[in-house]
Design a protein around this motif. Sequence first.
Motif, PDB file in Angstrom:
ATOM      1  N   ALA A 160     -29.320  38.923 -15.853  1.00  0.00           N
ATOM      2  CA  ALA A 160     -29.061  40.150 -15.071  1.00  0.00           C
ATOM      3  C   ALA A 160     -28.954  41.327 -16.031  1.00  0.00           C
ATOM      4  O   ALA A 160     -27.903  41.949 -16.176  1.00  0.00           O
ATOM      5  CB  ALA A 160     -27.769  39.991 -14.263  1.00  0.00           C
ATOM      6  N   LEU A 190     -34.246  37.098  -6.599  1.00  0.00           N
ATOM      7  CA  LEU A 190     -33.121  37.874  -7.107  1.00  0.00           C
ATOM      8  C   LEU A 190     -31.844  37.092  -6.824  1.00  0.00           C
ATOM      9  O   LEU A 190     -31.382  37.004  -5.683  1.00  0.00           O
ATOM     10  CB  LEU A 190     -33.082  39.250  -6.429  1.00  0.00           C
ATOM     11  CG  LEU A 190     -34.384  40.059  -6.464  1.00  0.00           C
ATOM     12  CD1 LEU A 190     -34.154  41.468  -5.927  1.00  0.00           C
ATOM     13  CD2 LEU A 190     -34.976  40.117  -7.863  1.00  0.00           C
ATOM     14  N   THR A 191     -31.253  36.516  -7.853  1.00  0.00           N
ATOM     15  CA  THR A 191     -30.102  35.629  -7.696  1.00  0.00           C
ATOM     16  C   THR A 191     -29.340  35.548  -9.006  1.00  0.00           C
ATOM     17  O   THR A 191     -29.881  35.857 -10.069  1.00  0.00           O
ATOM     18  CB  THR A 191     -30.553  34.217  -7.278  1.00  0.00           C
ATOM     19  OG1 THR A 191     -29.413  33.361  -7.152  1.00  0.00           O
ATOM     20  CG2 THR A 191     -31.498  33.607  -8.299  1.00  0.00           C
ATOM     21  N   LEU A 201     -34.792  36.581 -11.426  1.00  0.00           N
ATOM     22  CA  LEU A 201     -34.153  37.734 -12.050  1.00  0.00           C
ATOM     23  C   LEU A 201     -32.678  37.799 -11.670  1.00  0.00           C
ATOM     24  O   LEU A 201     -32.341  37.670 -10.495  1.00  0.00           O
ATOM     25  CB  LEU A 201     -34.830  39.036 -11.590  1.00  0.00           C
ATOM     26  CG  LEU A 201     -36.331  39.192 -11.880  1.00  0.00           C
ATOM     27  CD1 LEU A 201     -36.846  40.467 -11.224  1.00  0.00           C
ATOM     28  CD2 LEU A 201     -36.574  39.241 -13.381  1.00  0.00           C
ATOM     29  N   GLY A 202     -31.810  37.982 -12.665  1.00  0.00           N
ATOM     30  CA  GLY A 202     -30.399  38.233 -12.358  1.00  0.00           C
ATOM     31  C   GLY A 202     -29.432  37.148 -12.746  1.00  0.00           C
ATOM     32  O   GLY A 202     -28.294  37.134 -12.252  1.00  0.00           O
ATOM     33  N   ILE A 230     -40.582  38.572  -2.394  1.00  0.00           N
ATOM     34  CA  ILE A 230     -39.270  38.787  -3.015  1.00  0.00           C
ATOM     35  C   ILE A 230     -38.234  38.053  -2.164  1.00  0.00           C
ATOM     36  O   ILE A 230     -38.059  38.372  -0.992  1.00  0.00           O
ATOM     37  CB  ILE A 230     -38.917  40.282  -3.096  1.00  0.00           C
ATOM     38  CG1 ILE A 230     -40.016  41.064  -3.829  1.00  0.00           C
ATOM     39  CG2 ILE A 230     -37.575  40.473  -3.795  1.00  0.00           C
ATOM     40  CD1 ILE A 230     -39.844  42.570  -3.765  1.00  0.00           C
ATOM     41  N   TYR A 267     -34.649  46.454  -9.622  1.00  0.00           N
ATOM     42  CA  TYR A 267     -35.677  45.433  -9.836  1.00  0.00           C
ATOM     43  C   TYR A 267     -36.743  45.533  -8.739  1.00  0.00           C
ATOM     44  O   TYR A 267     -37.948  45.437  -9.005  1.00  0.00           O
ATOM     45  CB  TYR A 267     -35.074  44.022  -9.806  1.00  0.00           C
ATOM     46  CG  TYR A 267     -34.026  43.722 -10.848  1.00  0.00           C
ATOM     47  CD1 TYR A 267     -33.953  44.436 -12.045  1.00  0.00           C
ATOM     48  CD2 TYR A 267     -33.097  42.701 -10.636  1.00  0.00           C
ATOM     49  CE1 TYR A 267     -32.984  44.148 -12.998  1.00  0.00           C
ATOM     50  CE2 TYR A 267     -32.133  42.402 -11.586  1.00  0.00           C
ATOM     51  CZ  TYR A 267     -32.070  43.128 -12.758  1.00  0.00           C
ATOM     52  OH  TYR A 267     -31.103  42.830 -13.695  1.00  0.00           O
ATOM     53  N   ASP A 271     -30.321  44.857  -8.548  1.00  0.00           N
ATOM     54  CA  ASP A 271     -31.323  44.283  -7.642  1.00  0.00           C
ATOM     55  C   ASP A 271     -32.241  45.372  -7.098  1.00  0.00           C
ATOM     56  O   ASP A 271     -33.466  45.212  -7.055  1.00  0.00           O
ATOM     57  CB  ASP A 271     -30.639  43.586  -6.464  1.00  0.00           C
ATOM     58  CG  ASP A 271     -30.213  42.163  -6.776  1.00  0.00           C
ATOM     59  OD1 ASP A 271     -30.180  41.802  -7.966  1.00  0.00           O
ATOM     60  OD2 ASP A 271     -29.931  41.415  -5.829  1.00  0.00           O
ATOM     61  N   ILE A 299     -34.392  37.372  -1.661  1.00  0.00           N
ATOM     62  CA  ILE A 299     -33.117  37.974  -2.060  1.00  0.00           C
ATOM     63  C   ILE A 299     -31.950  37.057  -1.713  1.00  0.00           C
ATOM     64  O   ILE A 299     -31.810  36.607  -0.571  1.00  0.00           O
ATOM     65  CB  ILE A 299     -32.921  39.341  -1.368  1.00  0.00           C
ATOM     66  CG1 ILE A 299     -34.056  40.302  -1.736  1.00  0.00           C
ATOM     67  CG2 ILE A 299     -31.577  39.940  -1.758  1.00  0.00           C
ATOM     68  CD1 ILE A 299     -33.972  41.631  -1.008  1.00  0.00           C
ATOM     69  N   TYR A 342     -24.167  44.799  -9.582  1.00  0.00           N
ATOM     70  CA  TYR A 342     -25.275  43.851  -9.526  1.00  0.00           C
ATOM     71  C   TYR A 342     -26.230  44.145  -8.363  1.00  0.00           C
ATOM     72  O   TYR A 342     -27.442  43.955  -8.497  1.00  0.00           O
ATOM     73  CB  TYR A 342     -24.732  42.416  -9.447  1.00  0.00           C
ATOM     74  CG  TYR A 342     -24.043  42.027 -10.728  1.00  0.00           C
ATOM     75  CD1 TYR A 342     -24.768  41.872 -11.904  1.00  0.00           C
ATOM     76  CD2 TYR A 342     -22.663  41.861 -10.779  1.00  0.00           C
ATOM     77  CE1 TYR A 342     -24.132  41.553 -13.098  1.00  0.00           C
ATOM     78  CE2 TYR A 342     -22.018  41.544 -11.970  1.00  0.00           C
ATOM     79  CZ  TYR A 342     -22.764  41.388 -13.131  1.00  0.00           C
ATOM     80  OH  TYR A 342     -22.135  41.086 -14.313  1.00  0.00           O
TER      81      TYR A 342
END
Length: 296
Positions: free
Chosen positions: A279, A181-182, A243-244, A44, A71, A68, A46, A64
């Motif tokens: 997201a 995750l961004t 994701l995001g 993962i 997720y 995260d 981040i 947000y």
Amino acid sequence: MKKIYYLLILSLFFIQCKKSEQKVDDNGKVNDSISNNKNLNISILIDLSDRIDPEKYPNHSMEYYQRDLEYIKAIKTGFIDHIKGKKVIQLDDQMQIFFNPEPSDPEVNNLAKQLKVSFDKNTSKENIKMVDEKYSTLPTKIYQSAITDKQYVGSDIWGFFKSKVKDYCVKEKHRNILFILTDGYMFHKDSKFTEDGKTSYLTPELVKSLKLNSSDFKDKMNDKVLGFIKANDDLNNLEVIVLGINPEKGNPFEGDVIKTYWENWLSEMKVKKYQVKDADLPTNLEPVIQKIISGK
């Protein structure tokens, strides 16, 4: 003669059993990667840039950084379900969290070390419970520290793919999955390069300057050869799930532009499989994450 016949039948039986274990692909060739999928190596990455700042980018339905965290919990749940579905003697699985660059707070880096977990044949139920607890509490401390510190230096995702992804996220005889995750934008002061129309970064300002604000944005990208600079080659043993994605308001095509940048980039680096997701609320993405990890 009967003895020879018996041995021949026995040999054919064992050969057939061996084939059934190996599996074959659509071309009739042995595909060892099918059995390798039993071993998971989940990473993962981040993005701890200011995208997680609830003051700068508030969202009343759900902040947000909280998305995260949910997720991450969904990824953890999928991983643990996978572990519980295997015999202990078959366990050879791991999961870890990365940042790039590393935060200045040594405590955050220490938390990340605790979140690097692995399971083998010596794993106990207590170990599984401990990992469940760690991934339910420690990520929250990481985000709280970053938000309190407010020293957002961006996230060097491009640099991570250039120098670290193969060493950190790809393990032989494993199914390697990298969750990122961004918000989809990419920027770091130490990885800001331009090669003709391609860049190592993507910001709202860049999208505006390139006038990618109409339905023909793909034609413009193709004509000007726009996109991310390729950071690596042959990542064909890696799956990437972004994701995001969270585009700035004002340009109805901004989200599509971001996704196209990412999809073209991952394809060019020959990533095995990839998905780029908005997201969305965790309740909508959790089943998607579970399905990805289960391989169904």
